[in-house]
Design a protein around this motif. Structure first.
Motif, short mmCIF file in Angstrom:
data_model
loop_
_atom_site.label_atom_id
_atom_site.label_comp_id
_atom_site.label_asym_id
_atom_site.label_seq_id
_atom_site.Cartn_x
_atom_site.Cartn_y
_atom_site.Cartn_z
N GLU A 11 21.29 35.99 36.65
CA GLU A 11 20.64 34.79 36.12
C GLU A 11 21.70 33.80 35.64
OE1 GLU A 11 16.72 34.57 33.64
OE2 GLU A 11 18.38 34.72 32.24
N THR A 82 18.17 32.20 39.58
CA THR A 82 18.66 33.56 39.76
C THR A 82 19.23 33.67 41.17
OG1 THR A 82 16.46 34.30 40.43
CG2 THR A 82 17.07 34.62 38.12
N SER A 192 14.70 39.62 35.58
CA SER A 192 15.33 38.70 34.63
C SER A 192 14.75 38.93 33.24
CB SER A 192 15.10 37.24 35.04
OG SER A 192 13.76 36.87 34.79
#
Length: 512
Positions: A11, A82, A192
């Motif tokens: 990320e 990401t 994430s």
């Protein structure tokens, strides 16, 4: 033992933009979901309160998600995108008691260039820190809601896998197909921290979800599907009030407190006006440059007791001097001198005589700080709003040098390419509001400076010249000053010297 993963999902967050900036608005995405990006490739164009910059991504790989639509404003530290990065060959599998996403980021450390510093490229990768193992999965600290914009899309690398019969706790956590079955112990691979937060806010147990992402990673779509199923079940069980027999014509009321509100991040505010239900109001967000101007002007008006004085001056001789300068220059040699450059040079000469106006006030120390160098700011109107670029060390420059710098900064301002450093650090501001066709103004001082010189339009007017009435080119000059720094005598003397230089440019020769 948890299985080795071939894809690392990293990320990339909005980096620290420097100059005290805490947020930026997305103006244009330079990549899309599914695109392959190289290390340090610009991926998004953002607008801060000071400049328009391209942000490079320190990772190389495939873009799997973009966070925030164009026009969204994000705080520093909020996710931008990401990137799926392939793990290096021979990378060891993460330890059973270590979070999967931490192991993924460590495995791909060599594939990134490090933290991003906007305006100066990216730095070298930081040294790998020693990893601390814990007895169970580590939950990352939940950021503020404003720092979590909604992702635009999540690319599914593999189709969802069919659910298999649940196995026992030891079988589910030790199988080589981890990530395809619900798990009851061990690390939970999540794509994430945003997905973890979304699950936590909606009471979704990640251990009972089936990951449909690469190698069983739990994606946002998996969590949202679980939330939707839960809402559907809750809606089916929501009771309603029975209608009153004597008022059957009214609609049956429902218990509105049972409706679960959707999460809308603060950072997702659009630049489009928000229309009230009645249509009577139109609201615009104070963001970007408009927000910075609002904050600085409000602070200036609260802290600085400003006063303004003004005078009319005959600019006929100044126009003649400018024409002579530009006429004497050979074709193709240099650029024509602008009136703004002449007023800038006059301002610098006046500040040499009245240096107290090149000051700032330190109220904590209760001191007036007189500054040695003149960093001359000038107001420039652009499509993005009003900006004030700064000509550094204007007191050491010639008229031609000041003119060239004004042209360069003005072009950069119109193109939106000014850096934060070019918009800060001014000590005195020159405001040419005459370009708007007005004669005078009482501007607000550009905090924390002490004064601002205003120049109105130059127009032919009846004027008494050498004892006779004549048509001359007249300009109105105004000086707004901080009354804590000086009194009217200093301010009046400064403005009168400027007017004398405008009426008789030869006066400047004494200070050249």
């Amino acid at each position: 033992m948890a299985p080795g993963l071939n894809v690392n999902s990293l990320e990339f967050k909005l980096p620290d933009l420097g100059e005290g900036l805490t947020e930026a608005g997305i103006t244009r995405w330079l990549v899309q979901v599914g695109d392959v990006v190289a290390v340090d490739q610009p991926v998004v164009e953002v607008e801060t309160a000071k400049a328009l910059v391209e942000v490079p991504c320190p990772y190389g790989g495939v873009v799997t998600a973009l966070f925030g639509e164009e026009g969204t404003e994000l705080p520093v530290g909020a996710p931008l995108l990401t990137v799926a990065v392939g793990a290096p060959e021979g990378s060891p599998a993460p330890a059973p008691e270590e979070p999967a996403e931490r192991a993924l980021q460590t495995a791909a450390a060599e594939e990134s260039s490090g933290n991003v510093l906007v305006g100066y490229g990216t730095a070298a990768a930081p040294a790998r820190r020693r990893r601390v193992r814990s007895a169970g999965p580590v939950t990352q600290p939940a950021p503020k809601p404003a720092a979590q914009p909604v992702p635009r899309a999540v690319r599914q690398e593999k189709p969802p896998r069919p659910q298999e019969p649940a196995a026992g706790p030891s079988e589910a956590s030790g199988s080589s197909g981890a990530g395809t079955l619900p798990r009851t112990d061990g690390p939970i691979p999540v794509i994430s921290p945003l997905v973890r937060k979304l699950a936590r806010e909606n009471d979704v147990d990640l251990r009972v979800l089936l990951g449909t992402g690469p190698d069983g990673l739990i994606t946002r779509a998996d969590v949202e599907s679980a939330i939707a199923v839960g809402r559907t079940t809750a809606h089916a069980a929501t009771p309603t009030y029975e209608p009153t027999p004597t008022r059957t014509h009214e609609p049956t009321p429902t218990r509105t407190h049972d409706v679960t509100p959707t999460h809308t991040p603060v950072g997702a505010v659009s630049e489009e006006p928000r229309v009230a239900p009645t249509g009577a109001e139109i609201r615009y967000p104070l963001t970007g440059i408009r927000g910075l101007v609002a904050d600085k002007m409000s602070r200036s008006r609260r802290e600085i007791p400003e006063a303004t004085c003004w005078v009319d001056a005959d600019a006929t001789e100044l126009l003649a001097a400018r024409a002579a300068m530009n006429g004497a220059a050979k074709e193709g040699e240099g650029q024509k001198i602008s009136l703004l450059a002449l007023f800038a040079r006059i301002s610098v000469a006046a500040l040499a005589r009245y240096p107290m106006l090149n000051s700032t006030v330190d109220m904590e120390a209760r001191e007036v700080v007189r500054l040695a160098d003149v960093h001359l700011g000038f107001a420039a109107q652009t499509d993005r709003g009003l900006v004030v670029p700064v000509v550094r060390n204007a007191n050491t420059r010639t008229t031609e040098s000041v003119n060239a710098e004004l042209i360069r900064l003005t072009e950069a301002a119109r193109d939106g390419k000014l850096t934060p450093a070019q918009l800060t650090g001014g000590t005195f501001t020159l405001n040419n509001y005459g370009v708007f066709g007005v004669d005078g103004s009482t501007p607000i001082i550009n905090h924390p400076e002490a004064a601002m010189l205003g120049v109105g339009r130059i127009v032919p007017k009846p004027w008494v010249h050498q004892g006779e009435l004549a048509v001359r080119h007249v300009v109105q000059l105004s000086l707004t000053f901080d009354h804590r720094v000086c009194d009217g005598g200093t301010a009046g003397g400064f403005l009168r010297f400027v007017a004398d230089c405008v009426e008789q440019p030869a006066v400047l020769l004494r200070s050249v």
